[in-house]
Write an enzyme that holds these catalytic residues in place. Structure first.
Site, PDB file in Angstrom:
ATOM      1  CG  HIS A 123      48.652  22.272  11.998  1.00 10.20           C
ATOM      2  ND1 HIS A 123      49.693  21.432  12.128  1.00 10.20           N
ATOM      3  CD2 HIS A 123      47.563  21.632  12.713  1.00 10.20           C
ATOM      4  CE1 HIS A 123      49.287  20.362  12.885  1.00 10.20           C
ATOM      5  NE2 HIS A 123      48.187  20.301  13.162  1.00 10.20           N
TER       6      HIS A 123
ATOM      7  CB  THR B  89      41.988  18.026   3.376  1.00  8.34           C
ATOM      8  OG1 THR B  89      40.702  18.815   2.409  1.00  8.34           O
ATOM      9  CG2 THR B  89      43.137  18.082   2.242  1.00  8.34           C
TER      10      THR B  89
ATOM     11  N   GLY C 288      36.116  25.145   5.216  1.00 10.43           N
ATOM     12  CA  GLY C 288      36.034  25.387   3.713  1.00 10.43           C
ATOM     13  C   GLY C 288      37.003  25.709   2.709  1.00 10.43           C
TER      14      GLY C 288
ATOM     15  CG  ASP D 249      26.352  29.702   2.071  1.00  8.29           C
ATOM     16  OD1 ASP D 249      25.635  29.083   2.098  1.00  8.29           O
ATOM     17  OD2 ASP D 249      27.514  30.096   2.265  1.00  8.29           O
TER      18      ASP D 249
ATOM     19  CG  ASN E 223      34.018  29.632   3.397  1.00  5.79           C
ATOM     20  OD1 ASN E 223      33.334  30.143   2.430  1.00  5.79           O
ATOM     21  ND2 ASN E 223      34.075  28.603   3.490  1.00  5.79           N
TER      22      ASN E 223
END
Ligand SMILES: Nc1nc2c(ncn2[C@@H]2O[C@H](COP(=O)(O)OP(=O)(O)OP(=O)(O)O)[C@@H](O)[C@H]2O)c(=O)[nH]1
Ligand SMILES: [Mg+2]
Length: 585
Positions: free
Chosen positions: A79, A38, A16, A132, A129
């Site tokens: 990393h 990413t 996240g 929720d 993270n």
């Protein structure tokens, strides 16, 4: 001037990181990423006004007056990028946020990130993270964890506490003392864990409060810069951009860079220089790695900042290298020192190929930590030359004759050469995977060597000739035996208890099928060319493997690990037979 702290967000894939930054920036970059992953290092500036808006009165809670102009966040794909941002003489990352998916706890890249953080002594905060996702979690319209937590049911609170407790446990096993942020007594000794949800925003206020507060309190000295100094930064990416050609994504961490500066950087051939044509800055809260349409041109930029630099002559620039304005009197020294440090090699060792200086640096460190030497480090595809160099390493130690390649391909002739020479190319696009592959390779290598050795060595054996078992009397003699102890193989020379050598085993057969070895307990037929059954050997005779006294000693002292207790005892018997036979002569 106080610059913004550079805060790197690290952690295992999908935990996240980008979503967290999206929440802070009010952007939706994560959802636009190809494959939801990413793939580039990002950088974005969050002005202090936005931090204040999210934190509210919380911001001043840490007791420091806030003077930093904002936060410069670096988003990383796992990393790899992190080490790219490291420069000789200290890291450009002032602080890190380690994002951990609380539903998954620690994962391989989390551990790797922690290793890197430990290595560079970078202070960090843990973002626990996805709170929720706790069953029964009721989303609250707030950025504050404390506020939201107080409104959850007792069951939900306990569930989260249990998760955090387990996280504290695994972090402790990894060598880090940690606590939920509001229970930390000394931020210098314990990591603060901030439970949050990047999706809903709950807890983001505390995270920003900690990131800002810690920077202000403990990094102030480091953040003090002279903006009149020549600009110094790190190249995080080299990219082709429409209309701009080859551009560099740069994190500027000291001084000021002007749009007409000449800059120096490392290339694979040494120091390169180029004149800047344009400096482009992403708008506030925008990502450096996003399309340049959201950029604006600037005449100068001061640290800390993520910027895109365009100009001709950047083609050879090595991502991960320093980039320094040539106005700096020490630019040559600085870049040479960096090149030297990264590319220093050992006389003998494996060959390392990688895509960036940063990955060379990171992998070198990791290999060093497991005592693996490197004889050659270079950037780019594996070439035939690399394979030949690896081949020549065979003369030093067979374990050096291998190529470790990170995130690079191989030239066609390198592949054919590797097949011809039997040089293994270990290729991976995750650093720890490359290291693991190498460990597996070494184990395989050792096993193969052991097998070869076992084949080459003569081990002790003791056999007894079975009654009524002579199938052939001579040419060759074939008869049944029982292996009493140890093992026998074709080729082994056999002797009597007196030390008299009777001949060597030609073949071993078990119910008509050839065997390469017969071990203790086996009853097999053996053939021997040199003897006549009934003359040199008889029913009930015991025969021993002949092993010279030197070879016995070699087995006992060099290869004891290959011997069972029975083998060891039998070797003593053989040694005694040799000694007695020698005394007789
Ligand atoms: N429920 C929930 N989902 C989240 C939260 N944070 C992230 N996610 C989801 O997790 C997935 C991965 O999120 P990313 O932000 O792309 O993860 P990342 O760490 O940036 O991943 P890489 O950059 O590829 O390493 C996405 O589907 C997000 O929507 C959260 O707090 N709660
Ligand atoms: Mg991401």
């Amino acid at each position: 001037m106080i610059r913004q702290p550079i805060i790197t967000v690290m952690g295992h894939v999908d935990h996240g990181k980008t979503t967290l930054l999206d929440k802070i920036r009010n952007t939706a970059i994560a959802s636009r990423e190809a494959g939801g992953i990413t793939q580039h290092i990002g950088a974005s500036e969050v002005p202090i006004s936005v931090v204040k808006k999210i934190c509210g009165p919380l911001l001043t809670k840490m007791g420091a007056e806030i003077t930093i102009p904002g936060l410069l966040f670096i988003d990383t794909p796992g990393h790899e990028a992190f080490t790219n941002l490291r420069k000789r003489g200290g890291s450009i990352s002032d602080l890190a946020i380690l994002v951990v998916d609380i539903t998954k706890n620690l994962e391989p890249q989390t551990y790797e990130a922690m290793d890197i953080l430990r290595e560079y002594k970078t202070p960090f905060i843990v973002a626990a993270n996805k709170i929720d996702l706790m069953t029964g979690w009721k989303k609250q319209e707030t950025y504050s964890f404390a506020e939201s937590f107080s409104k959850q049911t007792k069951e939900v609170q306990e569930q989260l506490e249990a998760k955090l407790y387990s996280l504290v446990g695994t972090l402790s096993e990894a060598g880090f003392q940690s606590e939920r942020f509001d229970r930390v007594t000394d931020v210098k000794k314990e990591l603060s864990i901030i439970p949050l949800s990047a999706r809903t925003g709950e807890g983001v206020a505390e995270l920003l409060m900690y990131a800002t507060g810690l920077s202000q309190k403990f990094l102030e000295k480091r953040l003090n810069i002279d903006i009149n100094e020549p600009g110094v930064g790190g190249i995080i990416e080299k990219k082709e951009e429409k209309g701009l050609g080859i551009t560099l994504d740069v994190i500027l961490y000291n001084g000021t860079l002007h749009s007409n500066d000449t800059v120096a950087f490392a290339t694979s051939a040494g120091i390169g220089t180029a004149k800047i044509r344009a400096l482009l800055k992403p708008k506030e809260l925008q990502e450096l790695r996003e399309s340049s349409s959201k950029f604006y041109y600037v005449d100068f930029v001061s640290a800390a900042s993520g910027i895109k630099v365009s100009g001709s002559g950047f083609d050879d620039a090595l991502p991960g290298s320093l980039i320094i304005s040539t106005k700096s009197p020490t630019y040559e020294q600085d870049i040479n020192a960096e090149l030297k440090e990264v590319f220093t090699t050992d006389k003998a060792g494996v060959i390392l190929k990688a895509d960036t200086i940063g990955s060379i640096e990171a992998i070198s460190k990791l290999l060093g930590s497991i005592d693996v030497k490197i004889s050659k480090k270079s950037l780019g595809k594996i070439t035939k030359r690399d394979v030949l160099d690896a081949f020549s390493m065979r003369t030093t130690d067979a374990h050096n004759a291998v190529i470790l390649a990170f995130n690079v391909g191989a030239e066609d002739d390198a592949i054919s050469e590797s097949q011809a020479t039997g040089i293994d190319l270990l290729r991976a696009d995750i650093i720890y995977k490359l290291i693991d592959d190498y460990k597996v390779w070494i184990d395989d290598q050792r096993k193969r060597e052991r097998d070869l050795l076992e084949k080459a060595l003569v081990f002790p054996g003791k056999i007894r000739i079975l009654p009524n078992s002579a199938f052939r009397i001579s040419h060759p003699a074939v008869f049944g035996v029982e292996v009493v102890s140890g093992r026998v193989k074709p080729g082994y020379r056999m002797m009597k208890e007196s030390g008299e050598i009777v001949g060597s085993i030609k073949e071993i057969q078990d119910n008509g099928a050839g065997k390469q070895e017969a071990a203790k307990g086996d009853s097999v037929a053996i053939s021997m060319e040199e003897i006549t059954f009934g003359r040199q050997v008889h029913e009930h005779d015991t025969l021993y493997t002949y092993i010279s006294s030197e070879d016995i000693r070699a087995l006992q002292f060099k290869h004891a690990d290959l011997l069972s207790d029975d083998d060891k005892a039998l070797l003593e018997v053989l040694a005694q037979i040799n000694r007695d036979a020698k005394a007789q002569r």
